[in-house]
Motif scaffolding. Sequence first.
Motif, PDB file in Angstrom:
ATOM      1  N   LEU A  23       0.909  -1.290   0.064  1.00  0.00           N
ATOM      2  CA  LEU A  23      -0.101  -0.015  -0.221  1.00  0.00           C
ATOM      3  C   LEU A  23       0.920   1.270  -0.015  1.00  0.00           C
ATOM      4  CD1 LEU A  23      -2.876   1.285   0.337  1.00  0.00           C
ATOM      5  CD2 LEU A  23      -2.759   1.026   2.543  1.00  0.00           C
ATOM      6  N   PHE A  24       1.924   1.246   0.769  1.00  0.00           N
ATOM      7  CA  PHE A  24       2.758   2.182   0.937  1.00  0.00           C
ATOM      8  C   PHE A  24       3.959   2.466   0.014  1.00  0.00           C
ATOM      9  CE2 PHE A  24       0.270   2.009   4.950  1.00  0.00           C
ATOM     10  CZ  PHE A  24      -0.277   3.175   4.781  1.00  0.00           C
ATOM     11  N   ALA A  25       4.188   1.508  -0.771  1.00  0.00           N
ATOM     12  CA  ALA A  25       5.681   1.427  -1.408  1.00  0.00           C
ATOM     13  C   ALA A  25       5.424   2.434  -2.512  1.00  0.00           C
ATOM     14  CB  ALA A  25       5.714   0.037  -1.921  1.00  0.00           C
ATOM     15  N   PRO A  26       6.536   2.743  -3.055  1.00  0.00           N
ATOM     16  CA  PRO A  26       6.539   3.880  -4.101  1.00  0.00           C
ATOM     17  C   PRO A  26       6.186   3.222  -5.472  1.00  0.00           C
ATOM     18  CG  PRO A  26       8.651   3.945  -2.761  1.00  0.00           C
ATOM     19  CD  PRO A  26       8.091   2.630  -2.303  1.00  0.00           C
ATOM     20  N   GLY A  27       5.440   3.887  -6.077  1.00  0.00           N
ATOM     21  CA  GLY A  27       5.041   3.394  -7.255  1.00  0.00           C
ATOM     22  C   GLY A  27       4.039   4.234  -8.137  1.00  0.00           C
ATOM     23  N   VAL A  28       3.682   4.163  -9.433  1.00  0.00           N
ATOM     24  CA  VAL A  28       3.249   5.047 -10.449  1.00  0.00           C
ATOM     25  C   VAL A  28       1.680   5.400  -9.813  1.00  0.00           C
ATOM     26  CG1 VAL A  28       2.311   5.514 -12.834  1.00  0.00           C
ATOM     27  CG2 VAL A  28       4.720   4.750 -12.382  1.00  0.00           C
ATOM     28  N   ALA A  29       1.193   4.251  -9.485  1.00  0.00           N
ATOM     29  CA  ALA A  29      -0.326   4.342  -9.215  1.00  0.00           C
ATOM     30  C   ALA A  29      -0.470   5.029  -7.726  1.00  0.00           C
ATOM     31  CB  ALA A  29      -0.992   2.948  -8.980  1.00  0.00           C
ATOM     32  N   HIS A  30       0.391   4.884  -6.784  1.00  0.00           N
ATOM     33  CA  HIS A  30       0.127   5.432  -5.473  1.00  0.00           C
ATOM     34  C   HIS A  30       1.096   6.479  -5.241  1.00  0.00           C
ATOM     35  CE1 HIS A  30      -2.932   2.067  -5.224  1.00  0.00           C
ATOM     36  NE2 HIS A  30      -1.754   1.474  -5.672  1.00  0.00           N
ATOM     37  N   ALA A  31       2.074   7.061  -6.073  1.00  0.00           N
ATOM     38  CA  ALA A  31       3.002   7.914  -5.366  1.00  0.00           C
ATOM     39  C   ALA A  31       2.166   9.199  -5.252  1.00  0.00           C
ATOM     40  CB  ALA A  31       3.758   8.190  -6.704  1.00  0.00           C
ATOM     41  N   ALA A  32       2.773   9.973  -4.465  1.00  0.00           N
ATOM     42  CA  ALA A  32       2.043  11.245  -3.622  1.00  0.00           C
ATOM     43  C   ALA A  32       2.214  12.154  -4.816  1.00  0.00           C
ATOM     44  CB  ALA A  32       2.918  11.632  -2.756  1.00  0.00           C
ATOM     45  N   PRO A  33       1.272  13.288  -4.711  1.00  0.00           N
ATOM     46  CA  PRO A  33       1.175  14.253  -5.962  1.00  0.00           C
ATOM     47  C   PRO A  33       2.450  15.277  -5.537  1.00  0.00           C
ATOM     48  CG  PRO A  33      -0.815  14.706  -4.271  1.00  0.00           C
ATOM     49  CD  PRO A  33       0.090  13.268  -4.045  1.00  0.00           C
ATOM     50  N   PRO A  34       2.746  16.065  -6.461  1.00  0.00           N
ATOM     51  CA  PRO A  34       3.940  17.352  -6.095  1.00  0.00           C
ATOM     52  C   PRO A  34       3.506  18.240  -4.885  1.00  0.00           C
ATOM     53  CG  PRO A  34       3.375  17.011  -8.667  1.00  0.00           C
ATOM     54  CD  PRO A  34       2.360  16.258  -7.771  1.00  0.00           C
ATOM     55  N   SER A  35       4.422  18.701  -4.317  1.00  0.00           N
ATOM     56  CA  SER A  35       4.246  19.549  -2.930  1.00  0.00           C
ATOM     57  C   SER A  35       3.486  20.714  -3.455  1.00  0.00           C
ATOM     58  CB  SER A  35       5.539  19.800  -2.373  1.00  0.00           C
ATOM     59  OG  SER A  35       6.504  20.495  -3.251  1.00  0.00           O
ATOM     60  N   ASN A  36       3.680  21.340  -4.955  1.00  0.00           N
ATOM     61  CA  ASN A  36       2.975  22.338  -5.432  1.00  0.00           C
ATOM     62  C   ASN A  36       1.655  22.030  -6.217  1.00  0.00           C
ATOM     63  OD1 ASN A  36       4.500  21.504  -7.337  1.00  0.00           O
ATOM     64  ND2 ASN A  36       5.117  23.382  -8.355  1.00  0.00           N
ATOM     65  N   ASP A  37       1.090  20.927  -5.911  1.00  0.00           N
ATOM     66  CA  ASP A  37       0.170  20.251  -6.492  1.00  0.00           C
ATOM     67  C   ASP A  37      -1.138  21.464  -6.632  1.00  0.00           C
ATOM     68  OD1 ASP A  37      -1.397  18.233  -8.153  1.00  0.00           O
ATOM     69  OD2 ASP A  37      -2.531  18.104  -6.519  1.00  0.00           O
ATOM     70  N   ASP A  38      -1.390  22.209  -5.439  1.00  0.00           N
ATOM     71  CA  ASP A  38      -2.507  23.035  -5.412  1.00  0.00           C
ATOM     72  C   ASP A  38      -2.278  24.437  -5.422  1.00  0.00           C
ATOM     73  OD1 ASP A  38      -5.477  22.656  -4.458  1.00  0.00           O
ATOM     74  OD2 ASP A  38      -4.618  24.198  -2.760  1.00  0.00           O
ATOM     75  N   PHE A  39      -3.103  25.153  -5.515  1.00  0.00           N
ATOM     76  CA  PHE A  39      -3.070  26.800  -5.503  1.00  0.00           C
ATOM     77  C   PHE A  39      -2.403  27.211  -4.288  1.00  0.00           C
ATOM     78  CE2 PHE A  39      -4.537  30.716  -4.640  1.00  0.00           C
ATOM     79  CZ  PHE A  39      -3.990  31.775  -5.763  1.00  0.00           C
ATOM     80  N   ASP A  40      -2.943  26.557  -3.209  1.00  0.00           N
ATOM     81  CA  ASP A  40      -2.615  27.089  -1.944  1.00  0.00           C
ATOM     82  C   ASP A  40      -1.112  26.577  -1.662  1.00  0.00           C
ATOM     83  OD1 ASP A  40      -5.107  28.608  -1.568  1.00  0.00           O
ATOM     84  OD2 ASP A  40      -5.853  26.523  -0.596  1.00  0.00           O
ATOM     85  N   GLN A  41      -0.637  25.828  -2.076  1.00  0.00           N
ATOM     86  CA  GLN A  41       0.820  25.269  -1.944  1.00  0.00           C
ATOM     87  C   GLN A  41       1.638  25.674  -3.062  1.00  0.00           C
ATOM     88  OE1 GLN A  41      -1.906  23.143  -1.077  1.00  0.00           O
ATOM     89  NE2 GLN A  41      -1.667  24.046   0.924  1.00  0.00           N
ATOM     90  N   ALA A  42       1.426  26.729  -3.774  1.00  0.00           N
ATOM     91  CA  ALA A  42       2.274  27.139  -4.971  1.00  0.00           C
ATOM     92  C   ALA A  42       3.765  27.361  -4.589  1.00  0.00           C
ATOM     93  CB  ALA A  42       1.646  28.336  -5.469  1.00  0.00           C
ATOM     94  N   ALA A  43       4.616  26.766  -5.279  1.00  0.00           N
ATOM     95  CA  ALA A  43       5.828  27.075  -5.035  1.00  0.00           C
ATOM     96  C   ALA A  43       6.328  28.560  -5.212  1.00  0.00           C
ATOM     97  CB  ALA A  43       6.848  26.323  -5.978  1.00  0.00           C
ATOM     98  N   ALA A  44       7.064  29.126  -4.123  1.00  0.00           N
ATOM     99  CA  ALA A  44       7.457  30.513  -4.002  1.00  0.00           C
ATOM    100  C   ALA A  44       8.722  30.862  -4.910  1.00  0.00           C
ATOM    101  CB  ALA A  44       7.570  31.119  -2.949  1.00  0.00           C
ATOM    102  N   VAL A  45       8.513  32.113  -5.868  1.00  0.00           N
ATOM    103  CA  VAL A  45       9.724  32.334  -6.652  1.00  0.00           C
ATOM    104  C   VAL A  45      10.383  33.506  -5.839  1.00  0.00           C
ATOM    105  CG1 VAL A  45      10.288  33.260  -8.827  1.00  0.00           C
ATOM    106  CG2 VAL A  45       8.825  31.230  -8.778  1.00  0.00           C
ATOM    107  N   THR A  46      11.289  33.496  -5.513  1.00  0.00           N
ATOM    108  CA  THR A  46      11.980  34.503  -4.331  1.00  0.00           C
ATOM    109  C   THR A  46      12.742  35.383  -5.161  1.00  0.00           C
ATOM    110  OG1 THR A  46      13.426  33.109  -3.503  1.00  0.00           O
ATOM    111  CG2 THR A  46      11.414  33.183  -2.477  1.00  0.00           C
TER     112      THR A  46
END
Length: 495
Positions: A23-46
Amino acid sequence: MLLSSRSRGRIALATALTAAFALFAPGVAHAAPPSNDDFDQAAAVTALPFTAQQDSSEATQAPDDPSWCQPYDVRGSVWFRYTATEDGYLRATTQGSDRSMILAVHSGTRGTLRGITCDSGTAATTTFRATAGTTYSFMVSGYDVPGGALAFALDSVAPAANDDFAAAQPVPAVPFSAQPDFSVASYEADEPGSTCQFEGNLVPSVWYAYTNSGAAKPVTARTVGSGSAVSVYTGASLPELKQVACKADAYGQPTAFRADAGATYYVRVTGPADNRGPVTLTLDDAPALDPSVDQSPSYPTVYDTVSFSAGSWNDIDEPMTVAWDFGDGATAPATTQPVSHRYAKDGTYTATLHATSPDGRTATKTAQVVVTTHDVGIARFSVPASAREGDSKPISVDVSNTRYTETATVVLSKHDGTWWREVGRLTLEVPARPTRTVRFPFSYTFSPDDAALGKVAFRAELKLDYPVTDARPADNEVIAIATTVKPRGSRVVAV
């Protein structure tokens, strides 16, 4: 084999651990979305320039992700955010990504986002004018399929060097060509309007300055590119500029203006704000004026009023001002409208036009006008007033001709109650005689059908051999008064 309760417990524990690991092993079907996947977590350009590379193949799509750029193709998105520190142009790109991406730029907050610009493709690129203190959000999404190996870059770019009238780029000589970048151009306050601008006048523009160092001459200016236009002005400052020529892109058709010796002309090129495709400006010497003579009818007679006009394949030649010499001693003064003339005698005449284009180019063109008048006519059509079934009686057609010896054909037809049916045809040579005619003799035997109808109408048609045409065809067809036809044995009045 029987297992102990302890063995059965160990097997159950191992099975549970295996399931949990899967269930928790890395794989295409179950990998976590990117950290900046949502508008509220946008990657900051400084700081700029900024670059980032990431795997966006597991990006998801939020229900409120904007889709105005590509309404049906957005597949998962990641976000970047930058607050501008100064006014100027910013350029974002996905160049270097392994597949097509959709890059859209927004301002505002979640729920009230306003789209600014967007692009899509393997190297999606957008350039826009940023305002200091404004925060811009960049959404990068997969095109039709989830994203992949994404490369994202953001940097500031300098405005076009000739964005302002005061910084107009000098044109050293013609021919001259340039490809302005309207993504870093803007509308300058007090810029003059253009009479040919399709999208209004508040559009990005760049400026060029052309000074004619030689003798006065006509010059063409053209743009090729969607939404582009070129306007030419005289004057020394924006408020006093006066338009002398203008042309919006019409499949590369140019405009023309007369460049006086030593005079400076300011060329304003406008383009679409979203920089759709390349725009090319070309300045060149105008081609020689090469008008054509249009004449109607093509083969006139002395009875025709001949219409003359001047035409050209090149739009910049119109409207031409043309003076005419018809070749028979008559002339017509300069005008931009067609003119008419009637020739009194047959002959070959040399018609001459003297044309001037709006920018001052001149040309002289001649055309041969051949006036030939063929004029034959039916002078007399004689048919019997009455007849009986079975009678054979003469019918004659007298043809007049006063100009040229003609080979003429007379077609004799009768009307059978439904349509005309040919009953005779005769071809003879008809000399040109002022007072005499040539007779075409026919003989017709009246049928039982004629007697049943009780009368027969005859028609005579006079024709000339192709390609000769008669100048006055109205007298080439005659329908005679119907002949009364009696059954056999009836008494008729002899004629």
